[in-house]
Design an enzyme around this catalytic site. Structure first.
Site, mmCIF file in Angstrom:
data_model
loop_
_atom_site.group_PDB
_atom_site.id
_atom_site.type_symbol
_atom_site.label_atom_id
_atom_site.label_comp_id
_atom_site.label_asym_id
_atom_site.label_seq_id
_atom_site.Cartn_x
_atom_site.Cartn_y
_atom_site.Cartn_z
ATOM 1 C CG HIS A 49 2.351 -4.191 6.969
ATOM 2 N ND1 HIS A 49 2.715 -4.579 8.235
ATOM 3 C CD2 HIS A 49 2.058 -2.877 7.066
ATOM 4 C CE1 HIS A 49 2.621 -3.547 9.056
ATOM 5 N NE2 HIS A 49 2.227 -2.503 8.368
ATOM 6 C CG ASP A 52 2.343 -7.863 9.338
ATOM 7 O OD1 ASP A 52 3.147 -7.402 8.510
ATOM 8 O OD2 ASP A 52 1.723 -7.133 10.148
ATOM 9 C CB THR A 104 6.824 -4.130 8.033
ATOM 10 O OG1 THR A 104 5.735 -3.627 8.816
ATOM 11 C CG2 THR A 104 6.460 -5.474 7.495
ATOM 12 C CG HIS A 156 5.348 8.956 3.928
ATOM 13 N ND1 HIS A 156 6.156 8.795 2.833
ATOM 14 C CD2 HIS A 156 4.821 7.730 4.168
ATOM 15 C CE1 HIS A 156 6.116 7.524 2.430
ATOM 16 N NE2 HIS A 156 5.322 6.854 3.227
#
Length: 456
Positions: free
Chosen positions: A16, A116, A138, A341
């Site tokens: 982040h 955030d 994000t 991933h």
């Protein structure tokens, strides 16, 4: 010229933090009317955030303040711990912003908070200073739409986490296809996360705008849903990505140099890169299965393995390394595929460099990213879509060597449709940030919105 002061509050997790700091740089490079102060919250007893803040180009448009450290309550689950950390930091944020506003002549008029996606509780502090709060998200626009939809069905239809699990699929406005509930993040379906998630979703809905690290050409259906769906139409969206850290300094110059030197002598698009993020580890049996798959496929490879490498019988055609300079590797013409991933930053990097992904999600929202890449965008091949390791827990199933091998061969297919789509999107991801591109335009709108706050 009067500057507009913007306060950034990133989440302490590295993935982040990195994209938030890149976004701050993007803003000040685009418009010199902005001054940004980043307030850094640290997890207790960690220093990893320092590496990234120290590499920032400090200037009279950007400065960083490390907030005092707070301790966390013992033995709490991650959701409660995060909530406690943010609550404890509110007085420190308030103090830091008060100090900034008293020196207003120096840095300009306080215009907005950019927080955030996990720090939306800081909206309370922004309200005390009577400025708007913008959320920096994000992850993908599709996942943002899913998060807001889950909040809506919880509030409107009273569907809780237990009832969600009884459904097999979910109609979500930001997805063209039905979303399998098996691909939902565990934080959405586990009871212990419910109060944290509700507060988090509520925070998203109450924001004055949401900045997303994605771009319209990549997620056109999801971006359109914020205009066409009545449940989402009230939310102001700014897709301004891809925001990438392409200059990432390497930890180990020698190993990095070695890897690139080895890649230099491989044929174009012939090497598969396997890397599962900073938290992607597997048990020994699963590691052996990956090793068998690589050996049986006979392809060239670089495998970033977070545990000691196995006895390497394939040293001629591949490399097993502990840490890999991901951006440099993906940028190399020898790389033909990426077993990933599906973390959002990694996804954007692979698209930017035109490298197709074979999906192997592990936790957080990676399963949704994998579903979007394979089923919605048809830009990735599948190894798994709903493989899931809950925080510190066990994986939900085992992936066999033949399935991994099939994914590896498929992602390296030189003439496949997936590769063509990724190459085209790679061009879009570069153009969108240039003048006339959609992300460039959205960024301009966002800056106008911020700067206009100072004249109100």
């Amino acid at each position: 010229m009067k500057k507009a002061q913007v306060v950034f509050i990133p989440f302490p997790g590295v993935s982040h933090l990195v994209s938030t700091l890149e976004f701050a740089k993007l803003l000040i490079n685009r418009d010199n009317r902005l001054h940004i102060t980043v307030l850094i919250i640290k997890f207790p007893h960690t220093t990893e955030t320092d590496i990234y803040t120290k590499s920032l180009p400090f200037s009279n448009s950007l400065n960083v303040i490390n907030l005092p450290e707070c301790s966390l309550p013992p033995n709490s689950n991650p959701g409660s711990a995060m909530t406690a950390l943010l609550e404890a930091q509110k007085p420190n944020v308030k103090q830091a912003v008060s100090n900034l506003t008293t020196g207003e002549g120096q840095h300009g008029h306080l215009a907005a908070f950019v927080v955030d996606m996990f720090c939306t509780t800081m909206t309370d502090v922004a309200k005390e200073f009577s400025v708007p709060t913008l959320v920096f998200f994000t992850s993908s626009v599709a996942f943002l739409g899913l998060s807001l939809h889950l909040h809506t069905i919880r509030e409107r239809d009273n569907v809780d986490s237990t009832q969600l699990l009884q459904l097999t699929e979910l109609a979500v406005p930001s997805f063209a296809n039905l979303v399998p509930t098996k691909s939902l993040p565990s934080s959405v379906v586990l009871k212990k996360w419910e109060s944290f998630m509700m507060a988090y979703w509520n925070g998203l809905k109450n924001a004055d705008g949401i900045i997303v690290n994605s771009f319209e050409e990549l997620e056109s259906h999801a971006v359109d849903s914020f205009v066409s769906d009545p449940g989402l139409a009230g939310i102001t969206l700014y897709p301004v990505g891809p925001i990438l850290n392409l200059e990432h300094k390497t930890k180990d110059m020698d190993e990095s140099h070695d890897i690139i030197k080895w890649l230099d002598v491989q044929p174009p698009s012939s090497v598969v890169f396997l890397c599962f993020g900073s938290k992607g580890t597997f048990d020994e049996d699963q590691i052996k299965e990956i090793a068998f798959a690589i050996e049986n496929s006979g392809v060239r490879f670089i495998w970033s393995l977070r545990k000691p490498p196995l006895k390497d019988r394939t040293v001629e055609i591949g490399r097993v390394v502990g840490w890999a300079p991901q951006v440099q590797i993906l940028a190399h013409p020898a790389i033909g595929g990426f077993v990933s991933h599906c973390g959002w930053n990694s996804t954007l990097e692979s698209i930017y460099f035109g490298v197709p992904i074979a999906t192997w999600p592990i936790f957080a929202e990676q399963q949704i990213n994998a579903f979007e890449l394979v089923c919605e965008l048809k830009m990735s091949v599948e190894i798994a879509l709903d493989y899931n390791v809950d925080f510190g827990g066990e994986p939900n199933y085992f992936i066999t060597a033949d399935k991994i091998e099939k994914g590896i061969k498929s992602v390296l297919d030189k003439d496949g449709e997936v590769r063509k789509k990724v190459k085209m999107m790679s061009e879009n991801s570069r153009k969108t940030l240039l003048e006339g591109g959609s992300s460039y335009t959205y960024l301009g709108r966002l800056i106008d919105y911020i700067v206009n706050q100072t004249s109100n």
